[in-house]
Design an enzyme around this catalytic site. Structure first.
Site, PDB file in Angstrom:
ATOM      1  N   ASP A 363       0.850  -1.200   0.000  1.00 36.12           N
ATOM      2  CA  ASP A 363       0.000   0.000   0.000  1.00 36.12           C
ATOM      3  C   ASP A 363       0.882   1.245   0.000  1.00 36.12           C
ATOM      4  O   ASP A 363       2.061   1.198  -0.391  1.00 36.12           O
ATOM      5  CB  ASP A 363      -0.954  -0.079   1.217  1.00 36.12           C
ATOM      6  CG  ASP A 363      -2.253   0.672   1.008  1.00 36.12           C
ATOM      7  OD1 ASP A 363      -2.238   1.908   1.129  1.00 36.12           O
ATOM      8  OD2 ASP A 363      -3.286   0.039   0.695  1.00 36.12           O
ATOM      9  N   ASP A 364       0.350   2.355   0.456  1.00 37.37           N
ATOM     10  CA  ASP A 364       1.031   3.648   0.478  1.00 37.37           C
ATOM     11  C   ASP A 364       2.390   3.539   1.182  1.00 37.37           C
ATOM     12  O   ASP A 364       2.612   2.639   1.975  1.00 37.37           O
ATOM     13  CB  ASP A 364       0.127   4.633   1.241  1.00 37.37           C
ATOM     14  CG  ASP A 364       0.469   6.066   0.954  1.00 37.37           C
ATOM     15  OD1 ASP A 364       1.527   6.323   0.365  1.00 37.37           O
ATOM     16  OD2 ASP A 364      -0.331   6.937   1.332  1.00 37.37           O
ATOM     17  N   ARG A 440      -5.534  16.530   2.565  1.00 42.27           N
ATOM     18  CA  ARG A 440      -4.530  15.518   2.919  1.00 42.27           C
ATOM     19  C   ARG A 440      -3.166  15.897   2.323  1.00 42.27           C
ATOM     20  O   ARG A 440      -2.442  15.075   1.782  1.00 42.27           O
ATOM     21  CB  ARG A 440      -4.957  14.145   2.404  1.00 42.27           C
ATOM     22  CG  ARG A 440      -4.529  12.991   3.286  1.00 42.27           C
ATOM     23  CD  ARG A 440      -4.617  11.711   2.481  1.00 42.27           C
ATOM     24  NE  ARG A 440      -4.388  10.551   3.316  1.00 42.27           N
ATOM     25  CZ  ARG A 440      -3.827   9.438   2.852  1.00 42.27           C
ATOM     26  NH1 ARG A 440      -3.450   9.342   1.599  1.00 42.27           N
ATOM     27  NH2 ARG A 440      -3.664   8.405   3.639  1.00 42.27           N
ATOM     28  N   LYS A 473      -4.043  -0.934  -6.670  1.00 39.11           N
ATOM     29  CA  LYS A 473      -5.063  -0.283  -5.845  1.00 39.11           C
ATOM     30  C   LYS A 473      -5.051   1.189  -6.242  1.00 39.11           C
ATOM     31  O   LYS A 473      -4.059   1.885  -6.008  1.00 39.11           O
ATOM     32  CB  LYS A 473      -4.749  -0.457  -4.360  1.00 39.11           C
ATOM     33  CG  LYS A 473      -5.765   0.221  -3.439  1.00 39.11           C
ATOM     34  CD  LYS A 473      -5.517  -0.192  -1.994  1.00 39.11           C
ATOM     35  CE  LYS A 473      -6.343   0.610  -1.010  1.00 39.11           C
ATOM     36  NZ  LYS A 473      -5.978   0.309   0.375  1.00 39.11           N
ATOM     37  N   TRP A 474      -6.127   1.631  -6.871  1.00 36.57           N
ATOM     38  CA  TRP A 474      -6.223   3.004  -7.401  1.00 36.57           C
ATOM     39  C   TRP A 474      -6.977   3.846  -6.373  1.00 36.57           C
ATOM     40  O   TRP A 474      -8.194   3.741  -6.260  1.00 36.57           O
ATOM     41  CB  TRP A 474      -6.961   2.982  -8.732  1.00 36.57           C
ATOM     42  CG  TRP A 474      -7.020   4.305  -9.424  1.00 36.57           C
ATOM     43  CD1 TRP A 474      -7.635   5.448  -8.984  1.00 36.57           C
ATOM     44  CD2 TRP A 474      -6.457   4.633 -10.692  1.00 36.57           C
ATOM     45  NE1 TRP A 474      -7.483   6.454  -9.896  1.00 36.57           N
ATOM     46  CE2 TRP A 474      -6.764   5.991 -10.965  1.00 36.57           C
ATOM     47  CE3 TRP A 474      -5.711   3.920 -11.644  1.00 36.57           C
ATOM     48  CZ2 TRP A 474      -6.368   6.634 -12.128  1.00 36.57           C
ATOM     49  CZ3 TRP A 474      -5.318   4.568 -12.808  1.00 36.57           C
ATOM     50  CH2 TRP A 474      -5.645   5.898 -13.038  1.00 36.57           C
ATOM     51  N   ASP A 475      -6.211   4.665  -5.658  1.00 32.89           N
ATOM     52  CA  ASP A 475      -6.810   5.426  -4.558  1.00 32.89           C
ATOM     53  C   ASP A 475      -7.059   6.871  -4.985  1.00 32.89           C
ATOM     54  O   ASP A 475      -6.499   7.349  -5.996  1.00 32.89           O
ATOM     55  CB  ASP A 475      -5.852   5.391  -3.354  1.00 32.89           C
ATOM     56  CG  ASP A 475      -6.578   5.495  -2.027  1.00 32.89           C
ATOM     57  OD1 ASP A 475      -7.727   5.979  -2.012  1.00 32.89           O
ATOM     58  OD2 ASP A 475      -5.987   5.097  -1.008  1.00 32.89           O
ATOM     59  N   MET A 476      -7.875   7.577  -4.239  1.00 30.00           N
ATOM     60  CA  MET A 476      -8.146   8.999  -4.482  1.00 30.00           C
ATOM     61  C   MET A 476      -8.617   9.561  -3.151  1.00 30.00           C
ATOM     62  O   MET A 476      -9.677   9.207  -2.677  1.00 30.00           O
ATOM     63  CB  MET A 476      -9.236   9.104  -5.551  1.00 30.00           C
ATOM     64  CG  MET A 476      -9.364  10.435  -6.204  1.00 30.00           C
ATOM     65  SD  MET A 476     -10.282  11.574  -5.153  1.00 30.00           S
ATOM     66  CE  MET A 476     -10.740  12.797  -6.325  1.00 30.00           C
ATOM     67  N   ASN A 477      -7.765  10.407  -2.555  1.00 30.08           N
ATOM     68  CA  ASN A 477      -7.971  10.716  -1.143  1.00 30.08           C
ATOM     69  C   ASN A 477      -8.377  12.140  -0.805  1.00 30.08           C
ATOM     70  O   ASN A 477      -8.246  12.541   0.348  1.00 30.08           O
ATOM     71  CB  ASN A 477      -6.708  10.351  -0.359  1.00 30.08           C
ATOM     72  CG  ASN A 477      -6.654   8.860  -0.070  1.00 30.08           C
ATOM     73  OD1 ASN A 477      -7.642   8.290   0.372  1.00 30.08           O
ATOM     74  ND2 ASN A 477      -5.536   8.240  -0.343  1.00 30.08           N
ATOM     75  N   CYS A 523     -10.487   2.671  -4.819  1.00 30.25           N
ATOM     76  CA  CYS A 523     -10.478   3.089  -3.424  1.00 30.25           C
ATOM     77  C   CYS A 523     -10.538   4.606  -3.402  1.00 30.25           C
ATOM     78  O   CYS A 523     -10.016   5.264  -4.300  1.00 30.25           O
ATOM     79  CB  CYS A 523      -9.183   2.610  -2.767  1.00 30.25           C
ATOM     80  SG  CYS A 523      -8.995   3.143  -1.060  1.00 30.25           S
ATOM     81  N   ASP A 545     -12.501   2.580   5.118  1.00 30.61           N
ATOM     82  CA  ASP A 545     -11.290   2.504   5.948  1.00 30.61           C
ATOM     83  C   ASP A 545     -11.610   1.963   7.326  1.00 30.61           C
ATOM     84  O   ASP A 545     -10.708   1.685   8.107  1.00 30.61           O
ATOM     85  CB  ASP A 545     -10.660   3.892   6.080  1.00 30.61           C
ATOM     86  CG  ASP A 545      -9.776   4.215   4.884  1.00 30.61           C
ATOM     87  OD1 ASP A 545      -9.539   3.315   4.061  1.00 30.61           O
ATOM     88  OD2 ASP A 545      -9.335   5.372   4.773  1.00 30.61           O
TER      89      ASP A 545
END
Ligand code: GLA
Length: 724
Positions: A363-364, A440, A473-477, A523, A545
């Site tokens: 992950d990150d 963020r 894992k395509w995230d967007m925060n 995500c 989360d």
């Protein structure tokens, strides 16, 4: 399945034998909605409200037909209908008024496609599409309405396309994907609302006179409301009663509104944009709305869910993953957060392999300069002081252990402290002379610009082209602010949120087509952008989360109203839970996840030997059942005590069923607790695989099994039955 024109009644009737959708042409020029519901053999002007004198409104010629009383199929503004319009456009005249006139209708046996927007496809079944062409006599725009009916799926897919055939721009401020007239009556409105780590809560309220609305202006579909509504009879339950449901295939700002007029009739809509939406359609251009899926069920909320699950599984999700079990993964986030290292990865991956896990997800943290979210977004260069040898070395290590390798990205975001920002400061969404807001510690890239999309595609190709990455894992925060582009003229700035989503879809379409064997998981700080638009590219999605079993039971129940369980990521995590501090049994954490897209997200070195053995057994069980679970029919069962959840999955052939009963708190009145099955074959017998007892499917559904008492909080019980 058929689309039938009836010249006697001037109607068109779409039916697949389960549902019917009927429209009527009035005087050859106005399109009215007449019926949506269980299939009819024919329609003979039934159910039409009696014309009655209405004053202080506008009448049609000398008749007692009033524009404000008609069930318009696609209502417009400014010509005597005072309810919600589906279309608000202004052409050369400048006035946002339309007179929409029917021109023609015809049937296509091939479903139209969109070059940018995600849309359902016919797949292996059959579909027919009705195309209705209309013209707006005021703006000169040509509007085409599309209605697709599928064989064996109780869904009508709707979309609109508008063309500017004139010589001056047309301003579109509203173009709904769906507008549905529902007969006067009492209804409840059901929607899903939430926030970060508390997604998909159910709101069910009686419909009242006036407008009730939900939507998003986050730039994404957002955790605040799902792009979905359901209208129910007040006595509709999970297992019985009538439901109209609507789902939008879109991942950006949306608005949905339901209006009950003074006479009780209802108009329900959903479509693009918030109140600031505006699109300037230049001469010769076409604008298309996102697709919306309408469903009707007389089998309660489960019936509605089955229709949505069916259409999403067979007509939207990436074909490569249809009915195919997803690998059981271990995600590094809750074990390592940003502090990733090769030695930690090695230990976790080795333990994971021993337990039967199939995919390790980094992950990150892998590209970050430090151990927080303040920098490096946009560079997408591995931090080799954390991971010597870079991502290829990690992939080799993980593959060497016999696991697949997955990697986290957040392509849409950019840190101020990044080489990309130093090189292209104008690539972010920002207003001139106003400093952009951080979310963020990030800004959003302007995905409406081709060069930005090209850059992101290059980055992704660089990693995926190595062939060493099996999963992304395509995230967007962060939500959108400062939605303005350095590349657009002032008159097009209001288009930025939609252009962003179109750019995103373009990237996703290209990258998922180039690597069809890579599994993409969507995500967005959990489920902040979990919507049907994303499902066209992402075969699984991180649901929340919040990994606490009790909270997850509610969140997954909410999302299951719309989305099939196998697309909803559900991970077993450590206790005390990192979000809530709650302690729940390991069995409970697994049982709450097992019917969904199962994964693990915990530091395996912190588990005892007994816990690891239990996890290995869980994984073995999950693998044993997962083939049929992918295609199973999911039921939510009514519960008496708030917070409890009862679910079951019945195999498509009705041979097997797993029931999961989650009980929040110890219940002193537990002797009343019974689990009644759903969806079994009433004429067959089923064996309880634990006790060996055999029961009729009919009695299991009518009376159910008595549940043993549990002297503990947050427990689950599972029942497995198999047909004899
Ligand atoms: C989001 C996701 C988490 C995790 C973090 C990493 O919050 O929802 O699962 O990937 O980002 O920063």
């Amino acid at each position: 399945m058929s689309i039938i024109f009836d010249e006697k009644h001037n109607t068109v009737h779409l039916t697949n034998g389960h549902i019917s959708y009927i429209m009527q042409l009035m005087d050859g020029k106005y399109l009215l909605h007449r019926y949506f519901g269980s299939a009819l053999r024919s329609w003979n002007n039934t159910g039409v409200p009696r014309p009655a004198k209405r004053s202080y409104t506008t009448e049609y010629g000398d008749s007692q037909i009033y524009f404000d009383a008609l069930p318009w199929e696609y209502p417009t503004r400014g010509r005597g209908d005072y309810r919600l319009p589906a279309m608000t456009v202004a052409g050369a005249v400048g006035a946002p008024i339309s007179e929409l006139i029917f021109c023609s209708w015809r049937v296509l046996d091939k479903k139209p496609e969109s070059i940018v927007l995600p849309m359902t496809f016919t797949g292996t079944g059959k579909s027919e599409t009705l195309v209705v062409e209309c013209t707006d006599e005021v703006s000169g725009a040509e509007l085409t309405l599309y209605y697709t009916i599928f064989d064996g799926v109780d869904i009508i897919a709707r979309q609109q396309r508008i063309v500017n055939t004139g010589s001056t721009p047309i301003h579109i401020t509203n173009l709904q994907s769906v507008s549905l007239s529902v007969p006067a009556g009492d209804y409840d409105l059901l929607t899903l609302y939430g926030c970060h780590a508390q997604e998909a809560n159910i709101s069910r309220v009686p419909l009242h006179q006036g407008v009730q609305s939900i939507g998003s202006s986050y730039g994404s579909s957002s955790p605040r409301h799902q792009p979905f509504w359901a209208l129910l009879n007040p006595n509709t339950t999970e297992i019985s009663g009538q439901v109209y449901g609507c789902l939008l295939l879109y991942s950006g700002n949306f608005a949905a509104a339901v209006e009950q007029d003074s006479f009780g009739a209802v108009r329900a809509q959903m479509g693009l944009g918030d109140s600031s939406f505006c699109w300037m359609l230049e001469p010769g251009e076409t604008f298309e709305t996102p697709e919306a899926l309408l469903t009707y069920s007389s089998q309660g909320l489960n019936g509605m869910s089955h229709n949505f699950h069916n259409v999403l599984r067979n007509h939207l999700l990436p074909t490569r993953w249809r009915g195919v079990p997803r690998p059981i993964l271990l995600n590094s986030w809750e074990a390592m957060y940003y502090e990733v290292s090769l030695s930690k990865i090695e230990i976790q991956a080795r333990l994971a392999k021993e337990l039967g896990i199939e995919l390790f997800v980094l992950d990150d943290g892998w590209f970050r300069k430090g151990n927080d979210s303040r920098s490096s977004m946009g560079n997408w260069e591995c931090n080799v002081s954390k991971l010597p040898g870079g991502i290829e070395a990690v992939a080799d290590l993980v593959h060497g252990m016999g696991l697949q390798f997955g990697l986290w990205f957040e392509p849409e975001a950019i840190s101020r402290d990044s080489q990309l920002f130093r090189t292209h400061p104008d690539w972010i969404l920002q207003l001139p002379q106003v400093s952009p807001r951080e979310g963020r510690h990030e800004y959003l890239l302007d995905l409406g610009r081709d060069e930005v999309c090209d850059y992101l595609l290059q980055v992704l190709h660089r990693y995926l082209g190595t062939g060493k990455i099996d999963y992304i894992k395509w995230d967007m925060n962060r939500p959108m602010t400062d939605a303005a582009s350095n590349a657009l003229s002032p008159e097009h700035q209001a288009e930025v949120p939609h252009r962003y989503i179109l750019g995103l879809y373009t990237i996703l379409r290209q990258i998922t087509a180039a690597y069809p064997h890579v599994l993409f998981e969507g995500c967005s700080s959990g489920g902040a952008r979990l919507d049907a638009g994303m499902l066209a590219y992402f075969a699984q999605n991180w649901t929340s989360d919040n990994t606490d079993a009790k909270e997850r039971a509610a969140i997954q129940s909410g999302f299951s109203l719309i989305y099939p369980p196998e697309v909803l990521g559900a991970h077993v995590s450590i206790i005390p839970n990192h979000q809530t501090g709650r302690i729940t049994p390991l069995d409970t954490r697994f049982d709450v996840a097992r019917l969904f897209n199962l994964g693990y997200e915990l530091d395996l070195t912190r588990c005892t030997d007994e816990e690891r053995e239990a996890i290995a057994r869980q994984i073995e069980t999950a693998k044993f059942d997962r083939d049929w679970l992918q295609k199973g029919i999911f039921y939510r069962h009514p519960v008496i005590r708030p917070g409890d959840r009862m679910w079951s999955m019945v195999s498509a052939d009705q041979n097997r069923c797993i029931a999961v009963i989650f009980r929040t708190l110890y219940d002193p009145l537990g002797e009343q607790a019974v689990f009644r099955f759903c969806g079994l074959n009433p004429t067959r017998n089923y064996r309880d695989m634990e006790t060996g007892a055999v029961y009729g499917g009919d009695e299991l559904m009518a009376l159910g099994l008595t549940l043993p008492p549990r002297k503990q909080d947050f427990t689950t019980q599972c029942i497995f039955i198999q047909a004899e």
